[in-house]
Scaffold this active site. Structure first.
Site, PDB file in Angstrom:
ATOM      1  N   TYR A 108     -35.354 -18.587   1.941  1.00  0.00           N
ATOM      2  CA  TYR A 108     -35.758 -17.195   2.146  1.00  0.00           C
ATOM      3  C   TYR A 108     -35.686 -16.820   3.618  1.00  0.00           C
ATOM      4  O   TYR A 108     -35.335 -15.683   3.964  1.00  0.00           O
ATOM      5  CB  TYR A 108     -37.162 -16.967   1.579  1.00  0.00           C
ATOM      6  CG  TYR A 108     -37.212 -17.182   0.088  1.00  0.00           C
ATOM      7  CD1 TYR A 108     -36.505 -16.343  -0.774  1.00  0.00           C
ATOM      8  CD2 TYR A 108     -37.930 -18.228  -0.472  1.00  0.00           C
ATOM      9  CE1 TYR A 108     -36.522 -16.545  -2.142  1.00  0.00           C
ATOM     10  CE2 TYR A 108     -37.949 -18.444  -1.841  1.00  0.00           C
ATOM     11  CZ  TYR A 108     -37.248 -17.602  -2.674  1.00  0.00           C
ATOM     12  OH  TYR A 108     -37.259 -17.810  -4.028  1.00  0.00           O
ATOM     13  N   GLU A 161     -44.213 -22.934 -11.591  1.00  0.00           N
ATOM     14  CA  GLU A 161     -42.765 -23.149 -11.653  1.00  0.00           C
ATOM     15  C   GLU A 161     -42.086 -22.291 -12.715  1.00  0.00           C
ATOM     16  O   GLU A 161     -40.967 -21.807 -12.512  1.00  0.00           O
ATOM     17  CB  GLU A 161     -42.469 -24.628 -11.960  1.00  0.00           C
ATOM     18  CG  GLU A 161     -43.024 -25.624 -10.960  1.00  0.00           C
ATOM     19  CD  GLU A 161     -42.096 -25.872  -9.804  1.00  0.00           C
ATOM     20  OE1 GLU A 161     -41.184 -25.068  -9.601  1.00  0.00           O
ATOM     21  OE2 GLU A 161     -42.291 -26.885  -9.104  1.00  0.00           O
TER      22      GLU A 161
END
Length: 322
Positions: A108, A161
């Site tokens: 990111y 997750e």
């Protein structure tokens, strides 16, 4: 030196498996290995400039939220579960997972440094520390990671997750379905591919642990898991409204969230919490999730989620005598 040395240290032997699933998942994860530097994110600069200021801000905030969750998973979650491992091979898989979560968090930053100004980045990270819904879901998960119940840690990890990431993953798939930020979406598909394996594996290990409990203990764990899901889902609704209302996307995001909440439960061996009719994902977003929808970058410019590593075979002069 103080304290007592351990009596014996054991070397890991991959030729003596206690659970064949450990090797299967290890090979899948190592076969999937990637780094963000191989994705040509700069190719997205032109489409980034076509986004409005609100669209850019939402995109940056989404990715900052995902960074926070990946950071928690890398530095707290995966590390905490190592002590719960039943086999040395499970420990090895978890160390791989911890590393890849750090790769995800770094990814990111690669997106930010390519597309965003320093002020945009700093503002987004300040926002992530102040947003009550983002902070709440991270705190809920981290609290269980730091608790003393190994199976609750695993259930919390699967929720992260397989469920909590996906309110954020929706956005790059939405842009990709409209031909925007396609290289960024390709990077996100690589992350999703990893998270799918992580959620499956931890869910499998949780189910193995539950098999050793009494019926009453399993019932208690199922009740805990369902309560955790609904607590997280209620907060996630608020988070989605906070992120997407201004763009008018929230009603499209919620079914995608419910769909992945059911996937998290399935990974843990439980029945879905939401009816199928309430989990109908936007077909364009669903199509964008397909790894085959990714950019097929050439061997030298970078690699996408559908990229296959090149192989070579030695040849001799006679091989070319036709």
């Amino acid at each position: 030196m103080t304290g007592k040395l351990v009596e014996r240290v054991h070397a890991i032997n991959w030729n003596r498996l206690l659970d064949a699933k450990d090797l299967q998942v290890w090979e899948r994860l190592t076969g999937n290995f990637w780094l963000p530097e191989k994705i040509p994110l700069s190719n997205d600069l032109a489409s980034w400039q076509t986004l409005s200021s609100t669209e850019q801000q939402t995109t940056i905030r989404v990715f900052t939220g995902l960074t926070l969750l990946d950071t928690a998973q890398a530095t707290v979650g995966a590390v905490a579960m190592i002590d719960d491992a039943v086999t040395p091979h499970e420990e090895a898989v978890l160390t791989n997972m911890a590393f890849m979560e750090s790769v995800h968090a770094k990814s990111y930053s690669s997106i930010f440094s390519t597309l965003c100004s320093t002020k945009q980045i700093d503002d987004a990270f300040d926002w992530s520390e102040q947003n009550p819904y983002l902070q709440r879901k991270a705190q809920i998960i981290v609290d269980y990671y730091r608790g003393d119940d190994a199976l609750k840690r695993k259930a919390s990890s699967v929720m992260l997750e397989s469920f909590l990431f996906y309110s954020g993953f929706y956005l790059p798939m939405y842009w990709s379905s409209r031909g925007k930020l396609t290289n960024t979406a390709d990077l996100i598909r690589l992350i999703i591919r990893d998270e799918a394996v992580h959620g499956y594996y931890i869910g499998y290990k949780c189910q193995r642990g539950l098999a050793d409990l009494t019926d009453a203990e399993r019932a208690d764990h199922r009740e805990y898991t369902c309560e955790l899901l609904h607590t997280l889902y209620a907060n996630e609704i608020d988070y989605a409204h906070d992120l997407y209302d201004e763009l008018g996307w929230t009603d499209d995001v919620l079914p995608y969230m419910r769909y992945n909440a059911n996937k998290a439960l399935a990974n843990l061996g439980y029945q879905p919490a939401f009816d199928r009719d309430t989990c109908q994902v936007n077909p364009a977003v669903r199509a964008a999730l397909d790894p085959g929808a990714g950019e097929n970058h050439d061997f030298f410019s970078g690699s996408g989620s559908s990229y296959v590593m090149g192989t070579h075979q030695p040849t001799t002069d006679t091989d070319w005598d036709f």
